[in-house]
Design an enzyme around this catalytic site. Structure first.
Site, PDB file in Angstrom:
ATOM      1  N   ASP A 170       0.836  -1.208   0.000  1.00  0.00           N
ATOM      2  CA  ASP A 170       0.000   0.000   0.000  1.00  0.00           C
ATOM      3  C   ASP A 170       0.859   1.241   0.000  1.00  0.00           C
ATOM      4  OD1 ASP A 170      -2.251   1.565  -0.012  1.00  0.00           O
ATOM      5  OD2 ASP A 170      -2.831   1.140   2.060  1.00  0.00           O
ATOM      6  N   LYS A 171       0.216   2.327  -0.417  1.00  0.00           N
ATOM      7  CA  LYS A 171       0.823   3.663  -0.434  1.00  0.00           C
ATOM      8  C   LYS A 171      -0.076   4.604   0.340  1.00  0.00           C
ATOM      9  CE  LYS A 171      -0.841   6.663  -2.684  1.00  0.00           C
ATOM     10  NZ  LYS A 171      -1.375   8.047  -2.803  1.00  0.00           N
ATOM     11  N   HIS A 172       0.511   5.592   0.987  1.00  0.00           N
ATOM     12  CA  HIS A 172      -0.309   6.643   1.579  1.00  0.00           C
ATOM     13  C   HIS A 172       0.385   7.970   1.341  1.00  0.00           C
ATOM     14  CE1 HIS A 172      -3.894   7.199   4.089  1.00  0.00           C
ATOM     15  NE2 HIS A 172      -3.299   8.327   4.475  1.00  0.00           N
ATOM     16  N   SER A 173      -0.420   8.967   1.079  1.00  0.00           N
ATOM     17  CA  SER A 173       0.127  10.315   0.864  1.00  0.00           C
ATOM     18  C   SER A 173      -0.224  11.169   2.071  1.00  0.00           C
ATOM     19  CB  SER A 173      -0.499  10.883  -0.409  1.00  0.00           C
ATOM     20  OG  SER A 173      -0.519  12.285  -0.367  1.00  0.00           O
ATOM     21  N   THR A 227      -9.286  10.909  -0.910  1.00  0.00           N
ATOM     22  CA  THR A 227      -9.619   9.818  -1.838  1.00  0.00           C
ATOM     23  C   THR A 227     -11.071   9.361  -1.658  1.00  0.00           C
ATOM     24  OG1 THR A 227      -7.322   9.157  -1.865  1.00  0.00           O
ATOM     25  CG2 THR A 227      -8.904   7.468  -2.482  1.00  0.00           C
ATOM     26  N   SER A 241      -2.602   8.436  12.616  1.00  0.00           N
ATOM     27  CA  SER A 241      -3.722   8.381  11.674  1.00  0.00           C
ATOM     28  C   SER A 241      -3.376   7.454  10.504  1.00  0.00           C
ATOM     29  CB  SER A 241      -4.012   9.805  11.166  1.00  0.00           C
ATOM     30  OG  SER A 241      -4.878   9.776  10.063  1.00  0.00           O
ATOM     31  N   LYS A 276      -4.449   3.116  10.001  1.00  0.00           N
ATOM     32  CA  LYS A 276      -5.233   2.634   8.842  1.00  0.00           C
ATOM     33  C   LYS A 276      -4.493   1.505   8.134  1.00  0.00           C
ATOM     34  CE  LYS A 276      -6.104   6.865   6.968  1.00  0.00           C
ATOM     35  NZ  LYS A 276      -5.997   7.926   7.964  1.00  0.00           N
ATOM     36  N   LYS A 277      -3.168   1.631   8.041  1.00  0.00           N
ATOM     37  CA  LYS A 277      -2.391   0.598   7.324  1.00  0.00           C
ATOM     38  C   LYS A 277      -2.365  -0.710   8.131  1.00  0.00           C
ATOM     39  CE  LYS A 277      -2.534   3.366   4.707  1.00  0.00           C
ATOM     40  NZ  LYS A 277      -3.180   3.345   3.405  1.00  0.00           N
ATOM     41  N   ARG A 330      -9.932  16.756  13.505  1.00  0.00           N
ATOM     42  CA  ARG A 330      -8.716  17.509  13.147  1.00  0.00           C
ATOM     43  C   ARG A 330      -8.971  18.389  11.929  1.00  0.00           C
ATOM     44  NH1 ARG A 330      -4.992  13.197  11.660  1.00  0.00           N
ATOM     45  NH2 ARG A 330      -3.460  14.816  11.325  1.00  0.00           N
TER      46      ARG A 330
HETATM   47  N1  URA Z   1      -3.462  11.325   5.757  1.00  0.00           N
HETATM   48  C1  URA Z   1      -4.037  10.698   6.805  1.00  0.00           C
HETATM   49  O1  URA Z   1      -4.624   9.631   6.638  1.00  0.00           O
HETATM   50  N2  URA Z   1      -3.949  11.233   8.005  1.00  0.00           N
HETATM   51  C2  URA Z   1      -3.311  12.400   8.237  1.00  0.00           C
HETATM   52  O2  URA Z   1      -3.260  12.817   9.367  1.00  0.00           O
HETATM   53  C3  URA Z   1      -2.715  13.073   7.146  1.00  0.00           C
HETATM   54  C4  URA Z   1      -2.807  12.509   5.902  1.00  0.00           C
END
Ligand code: URA
Length: 433
Positions: A80-83, A120, A183, A187-188, A168
């Site tokens: 997976d990727k997260h930005s 997303t 955060s 999720k990951k 937030r």
């Molecule tokens: N993406 C996230 O899922 N959480 C954050 O706090 C910032 C970017």
């Protein structure tokens, strides 16, 4: 809860039972919103040490289902990727199906828009019928059936992050390293990700505008992920202008589909996507080295296999079976489309954050937790830095609900862009690894 807020307000480290209590109350929604908001601000102002951050991340990950793909017999690696968030960032819609077409599995838990950045999950809401809040069983089934699935937080999937993220967003407490780490990694971990690549954005449209801050955040995420048994790589990439040619929910889905089918490909969006995919293919053992990985990604696009994986994912999530073939039939269109006029010259510099805020002004993002958003609005045909603009080439097209909103957004877009006489030096797209 007030004792916990007071402790963090006064700069003390929170104990694990205090963190567990906060996360449990976030997950079952028993926390008062004012308590969640005050605690987020106290953490924003006073930070958390590594032990507190790890405890928060672990508790948030365990707040819902945690998928173990090895136990479930997934036939390939879960990647997976997260930005960290940007303007026009639709990489997830390209990366997930490309990696799936190369033999990986992408179980992606994503978020709604955060601050001036698009989310997303909001973009997926532009696809009629797509159920991003489907819960763990369908999530698993789509990952197995399409090779990739993209879902949002639900009562079973990262529920604590679902609420804290929204709080937030509405309380100017996004730019906090421990809150971002917890955060993202919660999720990951929930999704059972085995290898992670982080896209840490820097520049005018990023939360971490400064390169050094972005590096430090990347470092913190990679270290925390490694401590959780999730090897990770972070790329610091340029978010000094809109990524790709569009920004806005439905417009970005349309651009992603055009990119997948080859109808139109923005070079910067393409380069970032291939770099991130390549890291995953190498980490996941699906390619020998970055050059081999990049060639596999290009082949997945050229053969149509990536577009097919995207279409399969959309259909398995409940979206239209012909979305890729006929996107205009399904994606919302704004009633008013106007050019953003430009003086003659070359685009020198862009304030991407101001463009993200202009999209919120059009109704395409939220100011309060419960705000509804207009999925059709935003900007397309955005002139990149270095492009010649003027009489025949506007800065962009604005898509708006009415003429007054379009006029306001045109002025905001024009104020966000500097047009000058000389071609600027191109900014490095991938700043560091
Ligand atoms: N993406 C996230 O899922 N959480 C954050 O706090 C910032 C970017």
């Amino acid at each position: 809860m007030q004792d916990i807020i007071r402790a963090k307000r006064d700069g003390r480290a929170l104990e694990r039972p205090q963190i567990d209590a906060v996360v449990a109350a976030l997950a079952d929604r028993s926390i008062a919103l004012e308590h969640a908001a005050a605690l987020a601000m106290a953490i924003y102002l006073n930070g958390m040490d590594a032990g507190e951050t790890a405890a928060l991340t672990g508790a948030m990950a365990r707040s819902g289902t945690v998928i173990d793909w090895r136990a479930e017999g997934l036939p390939g690696p879960a990647l997976d990727k997260h930005s960290t968030g940007g303007v026009g960032d639709k990489v997830s819609f390209l990366l997930a199906p490309i990696v799936a077409a190369c033999g990986g599995y992408v179980p992606m838990v994503a978020g709604r828009g955060l601050g001036h950045t698009g989310g997303t999950i909001d973009k997926l809401a532009a696809i009629p019928g797509y159920d991003a809040f489907c819960g763990p069983d369908r999530f698993r089934a789509v990952v197995c059936g399409a090779g990739c699935a993209i879902v949002g937080q639900t009562p079973d999937i990262a529920p604590a992050d679902g609420l804290l993220y929204a709080v937030r967003d509405a309380t100017a407490t996004i730019e906090s390293t421990p809150l971002i780490v917890a955060s993202i990694l919660s999720k990951k971990a929930t999704a059972g990700v085995q290898h992670l690549v982080m896209d840490i954005k820097t520049g005018s449209g990023a939360f971490m505008r400064d390169g050094a801050e972005a590096w430090a955040l990347g470092d913190a995420i990679v270290a925390a992920a490694a401590a959780m048994g999730m090897p990770a790589v972070a790329l610091v990439t340029d978010m000094g202008s809109v990524l790709g040619a569009s920004a806005g929910n439905a417009l970005e889905v349309a651009e992603a589909i055009a990119h997948l089918t080859g109808a139109a490909r923005d070079p910067r969006l393409h380069a970032v996507t291939i770099a991130l995919c390549s890291e995953l293919l190498v980490m996941g053992g699906l390619a020998a080295d970055p050059a081999d990985a990049a060639a596999r990604c290009e082949a997945a696009l050229a053969s149509g296999r990536a577009a097919e994986a995207f279409q399969r994912m959309v259909a398995l999530h409940g979206g239209p079976a012909d979305l890729v073939e006929r996107p205009r039939r399904h994606l919302a269109q704004a009633p008013v489309v106007r050019p953003v006029p430009a003086p003659d010259g070359v685009v020198q510099r862009v304030d991407a954050r101001a463009i993200g805020e202009a999209i919120i002004g059009l109704g395409g993002g939220r100011r309060r937790i419960a705000d509804a958003i207009d999925l059709s609005v935003g900007f397309s045909a955005v002139a990149p830095v270095g492009a010649a603009v003027g009489a025949g080439r506007p800065l962009a097209l604005v898509h708006a609900a009415d003429t007054a909103a379009a006029e306001r957004a045109i002025a905001e877009f024009q104020n966000a862009v500097i047009v000058g006489g000389e071609a600027p030096r191109p900014a490095a797209l991938i700043r560091s690894r």
